[in-house]
Design an enzyme around this catalytic site. Sequence first.
Site, mmCIF file in Angstrom:
data_model
loop_
_atom_site.group_PDB
_atom_site.id
_atom_site.type_symbol
_atom_site.label_atom_id
_atom_site.label_comp_id
_atom_site.label_asym_id
_atom_site.label_seq_id
_atom_site.Cartn_x
_atom_site.Cartn_y
_atom_site.Cartn_z
ATOM 1 C CE LYS A 156 44.528 35.889 32.397
ATOM 2 N NZ LYS A 156 45.535 36.471 31.491
ATOM 3 C CB ILE A 157 38.321 39.676 32.276
ATOM 4 C CG1 ILE A 157 39.063 39.191 33.537
ATOM 5 C CG2 ILE A 157 36.989 40.322 32.654
ATOM 6 C CD1 ILE A 157 39.527 40.311 34.472
ATOM 7 C CG ASP A 176 43.138 42.362 22.575
ATOM 8 O OD1 ASP A 176 42.706 42.014 23.677
ATOM 9 O OD2 ASP A 176 44.369 42.391 22.316
ATOM 10 C CB CYS A 207 42.383 46.937 27.570
ATOM 11 S SG CYS A 207 41.754 48.590 27.768
ATOM 12 N NE ARG A 236 43.973 47.864 38.139
ATOM 13 C CZ ARG A 236 43.439 46.687 38.449
ATOM 14 N NH1 ARG A 236 42.146 46.484 38.295
ATOM 15 N NH2 ARG A 236 44.195 45.713 38.913
ATOM 16 C CG ASP A 260 33.979 46.500 40.361
ATOM 17 O OD1 ASP A 260 33.291 46.670 41.393
ATOM 18 O OD2 ASP A 260 34.934 45.704 40.308
ATOM 19 C CD GLU A 265 39.787 51.447 42.528
ATOM 20 O OE1 GLU A 265 38.940 51.462 41.620
ATOM 21 O OE2 GLU A 265 40.328 50.405 42.950
ATOM 22 C CG HIS A 297 38.516 47.230 42.591
ATOM 23 N ND1 HIS A 297 39.535 48.033 42.128
ATOM 24 C CD2 HIS A 297 38.759 46.010 42.060
ATOM 25 C CE1 HIS A 297 40.347 47.317 41.366
ATOM 26 N NE2 HIS A 297 39.889 46.082 41.308
HETATM 27 P P1 NAI Z 1 44.536 39.817 30.080
HETATM 28 O O1 NAI Z 1 45.987 40.172 30.103
HETATM 29 O O2 NAI Z 1 44.142 38.374 29.949
HETATM 30 O O3 NAI Z 1 43.796 40.622 28.898
HETATM 31 C C1 NAI Z 1 44.008 41.969 28.609
HETATM 32 C C2 NAI Z 1 43.799 42.140 27.112
HETATM 33 O O4 NAI Z 1 43.833 43.544 26.827
HETATM 34 C C3 NAI Z 1 44.867 41.478 26.262
HETATM 35 O O5 NAI Z 1 44.266 40.637 25.297
HETATM 36 C C4 NAI Z 1 45.604 42.646 25.620
HETATM 37 O O6 NAI Z 1 46.095 42.350 24.314
HETATM 38 C C5 NAI Z 1 44.488 43.675 25.581
HETATM 39 N N1 NAI Z 1 44.948 45.053 25.373
HETATM 40 C C6 NAI Z 1 46.137 45.619 25.704
HETATM 41 N N2 NAI Z 1 46.164 46.899 25.305
HETATM 42 C C7 NAI Z 1 44.970 47.150 24.697
HETATM 43 C C8 NAI Z 1 44.405 48.284 24.065
HETATM 44 N N3 NAI Z 1 45.081 49.428 23.965
HETATM 45 N N4 NAI Z 1 43.157 48.181 23.554
HETATM 46 C C9 NAI Z 1 42.469 47.026 23.643
HETATM 47 N N5 NAI Z 1 42.957 45.910 24.226
HETATM 48 C C10 NAI Z 1 44.196 45.974 24.752
HETATM 49 O O7 NAI Z 1 43.919 40.458 31.409
HETATM 50 P P2 NAI Z 1 42.557 40.069 32.157
HETATM 51 O O8 NAI Z 1 42.822 39.043 33.194
HETATM 52 O O9 NAI Z 1 41.510 39.824 31.143
HETATM 53 O O10 NAI Z 1 42.259 41.446 32.953
HETATM 54 C C11 NAI Z 1 41.980 42.642 32.251
HETATM 55 C C12 NAI Z 1 42.025 43.808 33.221
HETATM 56 O O11 NAI Z 1 40.939 43.706 34.139
HETATM 57 C C13 NAI Z 1 43.276 43.820 34.133
HETATM 58 O O12 NAI Z 1 44.373 44.488 33.494
HETATM 59 C C14 NAI Z 1 42.796 44.586 35.330
HETATM 60 O O13 NAI Z 1 43.105 45.958 35.152
HETATM 61 C C15 NAI Z 1 41.287 44.386 35.328
HETATM 62 N N6 NAI Z 1 40.814 43.598 36.480
HETATM 63 C C16 NAI Z 1 39.800 44.101 37.262
HETATM 64 C C17 NAI Z 1 39.340 43.394 38.359
HETATM 65 C C18 NAI Z 1 38.216 43.871 39.220
HETATM 66 O O14 NAI Z 1 38.048 43.349 40.341
HETATM 67 N N7 NAI Z 1 37.391 44.815 38.779
HETATM 68 C C19 NAI Z 1 39.978 42.119 38.735
HETATM 69 C C20 NAI Z 1 40.970 41.645 37.799
HETATM 70 C C21 NAI Z 1 41.387 42.380 36.736
#
Ligand code: NAI
Length: 334
Positions: A156-157, A176, A207, A236, A260, A265, A297
Amino acid sequence: MQVAVFSTKSYDRRFLDAANAAEGGRHAFRYLEARLTRDSAPLAAGAEAVCAFVNDVLDRPALETLASGGTRLVALRSAGFNNVDLAAAAALGLAVARVPAYSPHAVAEHTVALILSLNRKIHRAYARVREGNFALEGLLGFDLRGRTVGIVGTGKIGMAVARIMAGFGCRLLAHDPFPPPELAALGAAAVPLDTLLAGSDIVSLHCPLTPDTRHMIDHAAIARMRHGAMLINTGRGALVDAGALIEGLKSGAIGHLGLDVYEEEGDLFFEDLSDQILQDDVFARLLTFPNVLITGHQGFFTAEAMQAIARTTLENLSSFEATGRPANPVGPLG
Ligand code: NAI
């Protein structure tokens, strides 16, 4: 339901209280400032649910204490759940819920803010102009149009970042294991990680943190990147090896770094430590580079995202109370 809310700040209270009021004040929140760890877990005694955030540590000992105190649900206020021992939770009969999507745009837009600030040196220009220094030396940027942006993790992000960067006229590379079909419409190519690293002017990490992705950006990965490329991590902290980043910055291999998130952290972020001596030497070194921009963050921190986090957390609590299953479960027991 009685809910012990850990790592509470004034803004958590404000948005959770508003969401609870919209449900007629159905749940009783016990707000705790402490981070949830094995030492603070007894504070949740008697609460059927605990509500936890990204730097709370839900390891086996913490979960054991929660379970023996009567907790049955862990409701995370985050999308990521790398801080929970899901196997231990399942073994203890604890359900785990998260907020799968609150505002991917909040994090994506913050990612782009880091890219733009680093490229055009806004952080340096801001300080200079306030000091009456209007010189441009050292502020040279580059046009984003035509540059290649590599997006690691196109969920999504990552996809929200891809759409914004496509709007700037950037070329896109994506990595991905499950690339979404929409990539093609953006003219993005799905490629192996090494190809992405070698071909990108900007690499942005989106990821999740898993055993596979831990330190995915290490010395070897930095050596494969374009010399002087920009690296952005709003995913992360442990996706990158911070020691390797410092070496990469010193050699010029990394031309700009935007973070971020940071592996250690938990001891720093979300607190005002401005009157204390920084003990983390790696973090302190990172702060010395003019081409490094670190935020604490805050990618998620928009009003829309906070409202959505509170609303989904309430949904998780209410559905668990009604059916024994949260609306957005994680892991074997949810
Ligand atoms: P999401 O689940 O929609 O997308 C994650 C994507 O990463 C998926 O398409 C998945 O197939 C892919 N993925 C898994 N393993 C992988 C790999 N080895 N190599 C490449 N891609 C891989 O999650 P979303 O919502 O997009 O969030 C992503 C990450 O962002 C979260 O897991 C979280 O750690 C981080 N995050 C950070 C925030 C912040 O405030 N800085 C806030 C929210 C999320």
